[in-house]
Design a protein around this motif. Structure first.
Motif, PDB file in Angstrom:
ATOM      1  N   THR A 150       0.814  -1.220   0.000  1.00  0.00           N
ATOM      2  CA  THR A 150       0.000   0.000   0.000  1.00  0.00           C
ATOM      3  C   THR A 150       0.843   1.263   0.000  1.00  0.00           C
ATOM      4  O   THR A 150       1.787   1.385   0.777  1.00  0.00           O
ATOM      5  N   LEU A 151       0.464   2.205  -0.824  1.00  0.00           N
ATOM      6  CA  LEU A 151       1.037   3.550  -0.806  1.00  0.00           C
ATOM      7  C   LEU A 151      -0.115   4.508  -0.504  1.00  0.00           C
ATOM      8  O   LEU A 151      -1.268   4.208  -0.797  1.00  0.00           O
ATOM      9  N   GLY A 152       0.205   5.675   0.064  1.00  0.00           N
ATOM     10  CA  GLY A 152      -0.848   6.679   0.235  1.00  0.00           C
ATOM     11  C   GLY A 152      -1.468   6.715   1.614  1.00  0.00           C
ATOM     12  O   GLY A 152      -0.861   6.302   2.593  1.00  0.00           O
ATOM     13  N   CYS A 153      -2.703   7.177   1.644  1.00  0.00           N
ATOM     14  CA  CYS A 153      -3.330   7.600   2.902  1.00  0.00           C
ATOM     15  C   CYS A 153      -3.981   6.448   3.654  1.00  0.00           C
ATOM     16  O   CYS A 153      -4.008   5.306   3.217  1.00  0.00           O
ATOM     17  N   ARG A 154      -4.550   6.819   4.804  1.00  0.00           N
ATOM     18  CA  ARG A 154      -5.192   5.838   5.674  1.00  0.00           C
ATOM     19  C   ARG A 154      -6.383   5.162   5.001  1.00  0.00           C
ATOM     20  O   ARG A 154      -6.663   3.990   5.228  1.00  0.00           O
ATOM     21  N   VAL A 155      -7.082   5.907   4.142  1.00  0.00           N
ATOM     22  CA  VAL A 155      -8.212   5.293   3.447  1.00  0.00           C
ATOM     23  C   VAL A 155      -7.699   4.207   2.502  1.00  0.00           C
ATOM     24  O   VAL A 155      -8.275   3.121   2.412  1.00  0.00           O
ATOM     25  N   ASN A 156      -6.593   4.473   1.838  1.00  0.00           N
ATOM     26  CA  ASN A 156      -6.016   3.449   0.964  1.00  0.00           C
ATOM     27  C   ASN A 156      -5.589   2.231   1.787  1.00  0.00           C
ATOM     28  O   ASN A 156      -5.712   1.096   1.345  1.00  0.00           O
ATOM     29  N   GLN A 157      -5.067   2.494   2.987  1.00  0.00           N
ATOM     30  CA  GLN A 157      -4.685   1.373   3.851  1.00  0.00           C
ATOM     31  C   GLN A 157      -5.916   0.553   4.246  1.00  0.00           C
ATOM     32  O   GLN A 157      -5.869  -0.677   4.295  1.00  0.00           O
ATOM     33  N   ASN A 162      -1.507  -1.238  -4.219  1.00  0.00           N
ATOM     34  CA  ASN A 162      -2.575  -0.229  -4.097  1.00  0.00           C
ATOM     35  C   ASN A 162      -1.912   1.146  -4.068  1.00  0.00           C
ATOM     36  O   ASN A 162      -1.313   1.538  -3.073  1.00  0.00           O
ATOM     37  N   THR A 163      -2.025   1.885  -5.151  1.00  0.00           N
ATOM     38  CA  THR A 163      -1.203   3.082  -5.366  1.00  0.00           C
ATOM     39  C   THR A 163      -1.889   4.378  -4.933  1.00  0.00           C
ATOM     40  O   THR A 163      -3.103   4.440  -4.757  1.00  0.00           O
ATOM     41  N   CYS A 164      -1.063   5.418  -4.843  1.00  0.00           N
ATOM     42  CA  CYS A 164      -1.501   6.779  -4.543  1.00  0.00           C
ATOM     43  C   CYS A 164      -1.033   7.658  -5.714  1.00  0.00           C
ATOM     44  O   CYS A 164      -0.066   7.325  -6.396  1.00  0.00           O
ATOM     45  N   SER A 165      -1.707   8.787  -5.913  1.00  0.00           N
ATOM     46  CA  SER A 165      -1.300   9.683  -7.001  1.00  0.00           C
ATOM     47  C   SER A 165      -1.356  11.130  -6.547  1.00  0.00           C
ATOM     48  O   SER A 165      -1.505  12.044  -7.360  1.00  0.00           O
ATOM     49  N   VAL A 166      -1.204  11.356  -5.252  1.00  0.00           N
ATOM     50  CA  VAL A 166      -1.441  12.698  -4.720  1.00  0.00           C
ATOM     51  C   VAL A 166      -0.394  13.718  -5.199  1.00  0.00           C
ATOM     52  O   VAL A 166      -0.695  14.897  -5.345  1.00  0.00           O
ATOM     53  N   THR A 167       0.823  13.259  -5.470  1.00  0.00           N
ATOM     54  CA  THR A 167       1.872  14.130  -6.020  1.00  0.00           C
ATOM     55  C   THR A 167       2.605  13.377  -7.139  1.00  0.00           C
ATOM     56  O   THR A 167       2.468  12.159  -7.271  1.00  0.00           O
ATOM     57  N   GLY A 190      -5.799   1.348  -7.128  1.00  0.00           N
ATOM     58  CA  GLY A 190      -5.668   2.584  -6.358  1.00  0.00           C
ATOM     59  C   GLY A 190      -5.770   3.829  -7.225  1.00  0.00           C
ATOM     60  O   GLY A 190      -6.184   3.790  -8.388  1.00  0.00           O
ATOM     61  N   CYS A 191      -5.365   4.947  -6.640  1.00  0.00           N
ATOM     62  CA  CYS A 191      -5.634   6.250  -7.264  1.00  0.00           C
ATOM     63  C   CYS A 191      -4.819   6.490  -8.532  1.00  0.00           C
ATOM     64  O   CYS A 191      -5.306   7.123  -9.476  1.00  0.00           O
ATOM     65  N   TYR A 192      -3.576   6.009  -8.571  1.00  0.00           N
ATOM     66  CA  TYR A 192      -2.778   6.150  -9.792  1.00  0.00           C
ATOM     67  C   TYR A 192      -3.404   5.297 -10.898  1.00  0.00           C
ATOM     68  O   TYR A 192      -3.533   5.715 -12.052  1.00  0.00           O
ATOM     69  N   CYS A 220      -5.629  19.661  -6.019  1.00  0.00           N
ATOM     70  CA  CYS A 220      -5.893  18.299  -5.548  1.00  0.00           C
ATOM     71  C   CYS A 220      -6.487  17.377  -6.604  1.00  0.00           C
ATOM     72  O   CYS A 220      -7.501  17.697  -7.234  1.00  0.00           O
ATOM     73  N   ILE A 221      -5.896  16.216  -6.733  1.00  0.00           N
ATOM     74  CA  ILE A 221      -6.334  15.204  -7.695  1.00  0.00           C
ATOM     75  C   ILE A 221      -7.403  14.292  -7.079  1.00  0.00           C
ATOM     76  O   ILE A 221      -8.118  13.583  -7.785  1.00  0.00           O
ATOM     77  N   VAL A 222      -7.521  14.335  -5.741  1.00  0.00           N
ATOM     78  CA  VAL A 222      -8.322  13.316  -5.048  1.00  0.00           C
ATOM     79  C   VAL A 222      -9.791  13.254  -5.507  1.00  0.00           C
ATOM     80  O   VAL A 222     -10.301  12.165  -5.770  1.00  0.00           O
ATOM     81  N   PRO A 223     -10.503  14.410  -5.663  1.00  0.00           N
ATOM     82  CA  PRO A 223     -11.905  14.277  -6.095  1.00  0.00           C
ATOM     83  C   PRO A 223     -12.054  13.529  -7.414  1.00  0.00           C
ATOM     84  O   PRO A 223     -13.010  12.782  -7.598  1.00  0.00           O
ATOM     85  N   SER A 224     -11.083  13.705  -8.320  1.00  0.00           N
ATOM     86  CA  SER A 224     -11.239  13.036  -9.619  1.00  0.00           C
ATOM     87  C   SER A 224     -10.898  11.548  -9.554  1.00  0.00           C
ATOM     88  O   SER A 224     -11.290  10.790 -10.435  1.00  0.00           O
ATOM     89  N   VAL A 225     -10.171  11.116  -8.518  1.00  0.00           N
ATOM     90  CA  VAL A 225      -9.867   9.678  -8.439  1.00  0.00           C
ATOM     91  C   VAL A 225     -10.715   8.959  -7.390  1.00  0.00           C
ATOM     92  O   VAL A 225     -10.726   7.730  -7.328  1.00  0.00           O
ATOM     93  N   ARG A 226     -11.418   9.730  -6.568  1.00  0.00           N
ATOM     94  CA  ARG A 226     -12.249   9.107  -5.519  1.00  0.00           C
ATOM     95  C   ARG A 226     -13.737   9.414  -5.674  1.00  0.00           C
ATOM     96  O   ARG A 226     -14.556   8.889  -4.930  1.00  0.00           O
ATOM     97  N   GLY A 227     -14.083  10.339  -6.575  1.00  0.00           N
ATOM     98  CA  GLY A 227     -15.495  10.634  -6.809  1.00  0.00           C
ATOM     99  C   GLY A 227     -16.136  11.519  -5.756  1.00  0.00           C
ATOM    100  O   GLY A 227     -15.460  12.089  -4.901  1.00  0.00           O
ATOM    101  N   GLY A 268     -11.908   9.098   6.689  1.00  0.00           N
ATOM    102  CA  GLY A 268     -12.627   9.334   5.441  1.00  0.00           C
ATOM    103  C   GLY A 268     -11.729  10.156   4.536  1.00  0.00           C
ATOM    104  O   GLY A 268     -10.718  10.696   4.979  1.00  0.00           O
ATOM    105  N   ILE A 269     -12.088  10.245   3.277  1.00  0.00           N
ATOM    106  CA  ILE A 269     -11.313  11.088   2.362  1.00  0.00           C
ATOM    107  C   ILE A 269     -11.487  12.549   2.763  1.00  0.00           C
ATOM    108  O   ILE A 269     -10.546  13.337   2.753  1.00  0.00           O
ATOM    109  N   ASN A 270     -12.716  12.924   3.136  1.00  0.00           N
ATOM    110  CA  ASN A 270     -12.989  14.276   3.648  1.00  0.00           C
ATOM    111  C   ASN A 270     -13.916  14.081   4.854  1.00  0.00           C
ATOM    112  O   ASN A 270     -15.142  14.203   4.744  1.00  0.00           O
TER     113      ASN A 270
END
Ligand code: F3S
Length: 445
Positions: free
Chosen positions: A18-25, A57-62, A89-91, A167-174, A203-205
């Protein structure tokens, strides 16, 4: 028949990285569970037997998150050429073709499909798996089992309706979607009943919880509901926007000792002009007001923050405002992100002449990180000589137990060698490790 006569060949293994945030974990935990249901022994690392399946499970935040993800996928493909490699994941959601192009990758699943493993990995349930009689009734030794006795993450919300310009998160998490309160309480009850010492609401937000529900629920109501569950020892909140720290939540911090005195705020910058350009809902003063209000009711509370360094147009003075906010707020746990363009977000269109040079972004992030470490260090020093309850998470190779205080300070302690993960013990803090980030002590009988 002896106990060992019952043992059949070990089940095939799977690893979920896992890469990325707690939600990804949290998502990864669910993927591990699904793999176990399919007959795999699923872990979160690659140090076991050669895995038959590796899920990344990837992250794409940066930009850096993308680079790390590609590096990890290549390394897994190189070291485990026979494994079925699944990237999600997000990437994977943002740029599936970039990951598909890496040699050795078998499947790429976006966030919407990450739990749909049918047809992606083989179903091994038909392999007869017997368990040694001595192990019957014991949970499998995956990290899920260890976590089962310590800290559990409970995701109450997914997605985000905000449009922060970086922020890329809304486009990869809806869009923001909240779990009904009744479901959350049921899950929390189960987590307490199976012995988790601490529940982390995530949560994401997180602060957006309930806005999509007709019932008018809020994150404070969730907190109040979970705190009513008998047997709950600790409740923690993960990252939240400062403006969503409403009075009802502050009141709960005032009256509920089981609500951990640590809050991670999504701050992003200490400069009002930059905050406006980021389309953030909070001002610098909002952050300070929440910190002051929380300290007034829980003087021992500690704070963390997400901060972006080098957002386009961030002048030296704007950066100093971030430093002074951290200093004034006494924020020790910093997650410092170096700004990088994400495809499709508004800030990516800001002309190049307004960009902060990479070297300067690197320098500023070093300065900010060092400030956070210094503040954390000072907070840790204040704990020396105190007795602090610790939720034990694991036993370390050096024989010490490791856990966190309610303020989320890391503690290593000497015990009589019998403390189990999941136990809540009182530790007399005696010193600070040389790095300054870890408290050292001994268990008080
Ligand atoms: Fe990264 Fe996706 Fe989380 S971009 S920070 S893993 S929501």
């Amino acid at each position: 028949m002896s106990d060992t006569d019952d043992i059949s060949p070990s089940p095939p293994t799977a690893a979920v990285l896992t890469l990325g945030c707690r939600v990804n974990q949290t998502d990864s935990g669910r993927i591990r569970h699904l793999l176990e249901q399919k007959g795999y022994r699923a872990g979160s690392g690659l140090d076991g037997a050669a895995p038959e399946v590796v899920v990344i499970n990837t992250c794409s935040v940066t930009l850096e998150s993308d680079r790390q993800a590609r590096q990890l996928v290549r390394k897994v493909a190189r070291n485990h050429p026979d494994a079925e490699i699944v990237v999600t994941g997000c990437y994977a959601q943002r740029a599936p073709e970039e990951l598909r192009a890496i040699e050795g990758v078998g499947h790429v699943l976006g966030n919407g499909e990450k739990f749909d493993l049918d047809g992606v990995v083989a179903d091994r349930r038909l392999i007869p798996i017997k368990v040694a009689a001595t192990e019957r009734g014991v949970e499998p030794q995956s990290d899920g089992a260890v976590a089962g006795r310590t800290r559990a993450t409970l995701q109450i919300q997914n997605g985000c309706d905000e449009r922060c310009t970086f922020c890329i998160v809304p486009s990869v998490r809806g869009r923001s979607v909240s779990q009904p309160l009744s479901d959350i309480l049921e899950q929390a009850r189960t987590l307490v009943e199976i012995g988790h010492g601490e529940i982390v609401l995530t949560g994401i937000n997180l602060g957006a919880y309930g806005r999509d529900l007709e019932s008018g629920e809020t994150v404070s109501r969730v907190v109040r509901g979970v705190l009513q569950l008998p047997g709950l020892r600790r409740l923690r909140l993960s990252s939240i926007d400062p403006v969503d720290v409403e009075q009802a939540l502050i009141d709960l911090f005032a009256t509920e000792p089981r609500l951990c005195p640590h809050l991670h705020l999504s701050v992003q910058s200490g400069d009002d002009t930059i905050l406006k350009r980021m389309h953030r809902r909070n001002s610098r003063q909002d952050v300070l007001d929440r910190i002051v209000a929380l300290r007034r009711v829980r003087p021992e509370i500690t704070f963390g923050a997400d901060l972006i360094v080098g957002f386009p147009t961030e002048s030296p003075e704007a950066f100093r405002n971030s430093l002074s906010l951290v200093e004034q707020g006494g924020i020790g746990h910093l997650h410092v992100f170096r700004y990088s363009d994400r495809p499709g977000v508004a800030a990516a269109d800001i002309p190049r002449r307004f960009r902060v040079p990479d070297q300067e972004i690197k320098r500023r992030s070093g300065v900010l990180r060092a400030l956070g470490e210094r503040i954390l260090n000072q907070q840790n020093w204040r704990m020396v000589g105190q007795s602090v309850p610790i939720l034990v998470e694991k036993r370390r190779r050096d024989g010490l137990i490791e856990g966190h205080s309610a303020h989320f300070l890391t503690v290593h302690a000497l015990d009589r060698g019998q403390t189990q993960p999941g136990a809540m013990v009182l530790v007399q803090i005696e010193a600070l490790e040389r790095s300054g980030g870890v408290l050292m002590g001994r268990v008080v009988d």
